[in-house]
Scaffold this motif. Sequence first.
Motif, PDB file in Angstrom:
ATOM      1  N   LYS A   1      -5.621   0.027   4.416  1.00 60.36           N
ATOM      2  CA  LYS A   1      -4.268   0.582   4.315  1.00 60.36           C
ATOM      3  C   LYS A   1      -4.101   1.433   3.063  1.00 60.36           C
ATOM      4  CE  LYS A   1      -2.010  -2.903   7.144  1.00 60.36           C
ATOM      5  NZ  LYS A   1      -0.963  -3.937   7.259  1.00 60.36           N
ATOM      6  N   CYS A   2      -4.808   1.078   1.996  1.00 63.87           N
ATOM      7  CA  CYS A   2      -4.760   1.926   0.801  1.00 63.87           C
ATOM      8  C   CYS A   2      -5.350   3.301   1.088  1.00 63.87           C
ATOM      9  CB  CYS A   2      -5.503   1.246  -0.346  1.00 63.87           C
ATOM     10  SG  CYS A   2      -4.586  -0.114  -1.118  1.00 63.87           S
ATOM     11  N   ARG A   3      -6.373   3.347   1.935  1.00 63.02           N
ATOM     12  CA  ARG A   3      -6.921   4.659   2.329  1.00 63.02           C
ATOM     13  C   ARG A   3      -5.926   5.428   3.182  1.00 63.02           C
ATOM     14  NH1 ARG A   3     -11.795   1.582   2.913  1.00 63.02           N
ATOM     15  NH2 ARG A   3     -11.448   1.369   5.147  1.00 63.02           N
ATOM     16  N   TRP A   4      -5.181   4.736   4.038  1.00 64.12           N
ATOM     17  CA  TRP A   4      -4.188   5.411   4.871  1.00 64.12           C
ATOM     18  C   TRP A   4      -3.083   6.052   4.039  1.00 64.12           C
ATOM     19  CZ3 TRP A   4      -3.092   1.260   9.241  1.00 64.12           C
ATOM     20  CH2 TRP A   4      -4.235   1.155  10.048  1.00 64.12           C
ATOM     21  N   TYR A   5      -2.631   5.362   3.000  1.00 68.52           N
ATOM     22  CA  TYR A   5      -1.441   5.802   2.266  1.00 68.52           C
ATOM     23  C   TYR A   5      -1.772   6.436   0.917  1.00 68.52           C
ATOM     24  CZ  TYR A   5       0.854   2.979   5.833  1.00 68.52           C
ATOM     25  OH  TYR A   5       1.270   2.464   7.032  1.00 68.52           O
ATOM     26  N   GLY A   6      -3.042   6.742   0.672  1.00 66.13           N
ATOM     27  CA  GLY A   6      -3.412   7.491  -0.512  1.00 66.13           C
ATOM     28  C   GLY A   6      -3.421   6.710  -1.804  1.00 66.13           C
TER      29      GLY A   6
ATOM     30  N   ALA B   1       0.820  -1.214   0.000  1.00 66.90           N
ATOM     31  CA  ALA B   1       0.000   0.000   0.000  1.00 66.90           C
ATOM     32  C   ALA B   1       0.855   1.266   0.000  1.00 66.90           C
ATOM     33  CB  ALA B   1      -0.937  -0.006   1.208  1.00 66.90           C
ATOM     34  N   LYS B   2       2.012   1.235   0.645  1.00 59.11           N
ATOM     35  CA  LYS B   2       2.883   2.410   0.700  1.00 59.11           C
ATOM     36  C   LYS B   2       3.538   2.717  -0.645  1.00 59.11           C
ATOM     37  CE  LYS B   2       4.538   2.964   5.470  1.00 59.11           C
ATOM     38  NZ  LYS B   2       5.745   2.848   6.348  1.00 59.11           N
ATOM     39  N   ASN B   3       3.947   1.679  -1.351  1.00 55.40           N
ATOM     40  CA  ASN B   3       4.817   1.861  -2.510  1.00 55.40           C
ATOM     41  C   ASN B   3       4.103   1.810  -3.853  1.00 55.40           C
ATOM     42  OD1 ASN B   3       7.031   1.970  -0.746  1.00 55.40           O
ATOM     43  ND2 ASN B   3       7.257  -0.249  -0.774  1.00 55.40           N
ATOM     44  N   HIS B   4       2.774   1.634  -3.872  1.00 54.96           N
ATOM     45  CA  HIS B   4       2.053   1.524  -5.141  1.00 54.96           C
ATOM     46  C   HIS B   4       0.812   2.417  -5.118  1.00 54.96           C
ATOM     47  CE1 HIS B   4       4.429  -2.215  -4.893  1.00 54.96           C
ATOM     48  NE2 HIS B   4       4.560  -2.048  -6.191  1.00 54.96           N
ATOM     49  N   GLY B   5       0.650   3.210  -6.169  1.00 57.03           N
ATOM     50  CA  GLY B   5      -0.487   4.123  -6.243  1.00 57.03           C
ATOM     51  C   GLY B   5      -1.791   3.422  -6.560  1.00 57.03           C
ATOM     52  N   VAL B   6      -1.733   2.341  -7.332  1.00 62.31           N
ATOM     53  CA  VAL B   6      -2.915   1.545  -7.674  1.00 62.31           C
ATOM     54  C   VAL B   6      -2.592   0.089  -7.378  1.00 62.31           C
ATOM     55  CG1 VAL B   6      -4.497   0.805  -9.488  1.00 62.31           C
ATOM     56  CG2 VAL B   6      -3.639   3.149  -9.473  1.00 62.31           C
ATOM     57  N   VAL B   7      -3.448  -0.548  -6.612  1.00 63.99           N
ATOM     58  CA  VAL B   7      -3.271  -1.956  -6.247  1.00 63.99           C
ATOM     59  C   VAL B   7      -4.466  -2.725  -6.790  1.00 63.99           C
ATOM     60  CG1 VAL B   7      -2.995  -3.604  -4.360  1.00 63.99           C
ATOM     61  CG2 VAL B   7      -2.011  -1.309  -4.165  1.00 63.99           C
ATOM     62  N   VAL B   8      -4.194  -3.737  -7.613  1.00 63.32           N
ATOM     63  CA  VAL B   8      -5.249  -4.540  -8.229  1.00 63.32           C
ATOM     64  C   VAL B   8      -5.192  -5.950  -7.640  1.00 63.32           C
ATOM     65  CG1 VAL B   8      -6.318  -5.283 -10.376  1.00 63.32           C
ATOM     66  CG2 VAL B   8      -4.903  -3.210 -10.341  1.00 63.32           C
ATOM     67  N   ILE B   9      -6.332  -6.432  -7.165  1.00 65.21           N
ATOM     68  CA  ILE B   9      -6.396  -7.745  -6.523  1.00 65.21           C
ATOM     69  C   ILE B   9      -7.599  -8.508  -7.047  1.00 65.21           C
ATOM     70  CG2 ILE B   9      -7.771  -6.963  -4.539  1.00 65.21           C
ATOM     71  CD1 ILE B   9      -6.030  -8.793  -2.773  1.00 65.21           C
TER      72      ILE B   9
END
Length: 426
Positions: free
Chosen positions: A328-333, A272-280
């Motif tokens: 966590k994606c909400r936490w780290y933008g 979540a910290k190192n990627h702007g878009v996470v696809v799962i």
Amino acid sequence: MLLRKAYRYRIYPDAAQEKLFGRTIGCCRLVYNLCLEQKNEYLRRRKSLSKFDQIKELTALKEEFDFLYEMPHHPLQQAVYDVHAAFDNYFAGLKRRRELAMRGIKANPEDFPKWPTFHKRGRKESFRYPDPKQIKIEPERIFLPKAGWVRIAMHRPIAGKIKNVTVSAIAGEWFVSAQTDLESEIPVNRGPAAGIDLGSAQPIVLSDGTVFGIPRAAPTERRKLEDAHRTVHRRKKGSKNREKAKLRLARLQAKAARRRRDAAHKATTTIAKNHGVVVIEDLKVKQLTKRGRGTAEDPGTLVKKRANENRALLEIAPRTIRTMLEYKCRWYGSTLVVVDPAHTSETCSACGVVDPESRITRARYVCGACGGDFDPDVNAARNILIKGTSATGGLPGMACGSSQTIGRKQEEDAREGGSSALQGRE
């Protein structure tokens, strides 16, 4: 932006405090079940019964059960709140499912709360202090109403304003969780996009080839678990020795679960910290882990192999990893995108040709069309990334509409009821 976080610590109560905590859990369970029974009866009669009406009846309940006077009052009140929160979550989820159906969005029923059920002993072993003014926290101890000062292992400081504190028991070990509100500015995450493939052989694989491991039970630990299981079955039901054996087994399982959860937290935080878009993938874990034994008329094959695969996948806990990424994606933008997993392991990420025969072994994928040679898990992660970032929502070479990409807003709407259910079970 207001962030809500929780900090969990191990506590070490003395014998008297441990007895008080155990009795408080039992009393909260009693109040919860009595309130749930009364609420069900009122609903059958189509009458209204608010949580304030039931809280007023706590005084009369204490006169009937004298031992309730010895328990802290606020956790008993919170048991009443939990009953009504469970009903609110159920009806909100029911309403949301109907709205999604009218909009043509297919939602997973497992993501929505079910009708509230009675609490059983051994499950949800916790109670909550809602008033932070009654809680005092120092580096090596915490003050809890009725219990006094309890020794605590503060492995990290608490950031934010404490809202409530929950005491819980897991396999005879005690923990406190402090929920806090923290004002924080969340910058836009400019990191690269990443697709995630979850599997039993390689737990978490990213589209750039990064692999995150989840610790599995070593052979010696597996033997200990098997011995503990056999010991429980050998002991006489209802005996003290059986309870001791069950506690030993529960502690072994809890230790392994803590290790897996710690690894999952570290992996999801890094992603979540190192990627702007996470696809799962939107994995249907219940369907994937069905028993392979079959029936007498239609017996299954390779039952033991299927059981081992199911256990390996359940140890990864795909739904837990997805839940961690959601907040966590909400936490780290960053942005989380959930896609349909269909054909992601059968499609070549280079040319887009779908060919199940291209996966010649578990560790090798060779495309019959373009000759591309990939690691199958990395290839699947790249296909997941293509699905999540494609404007048409499909993989190259696939028919339009054979897969579905759910945007962030749409995905949040689809699981709004499910998140409420999680809050109700805190």
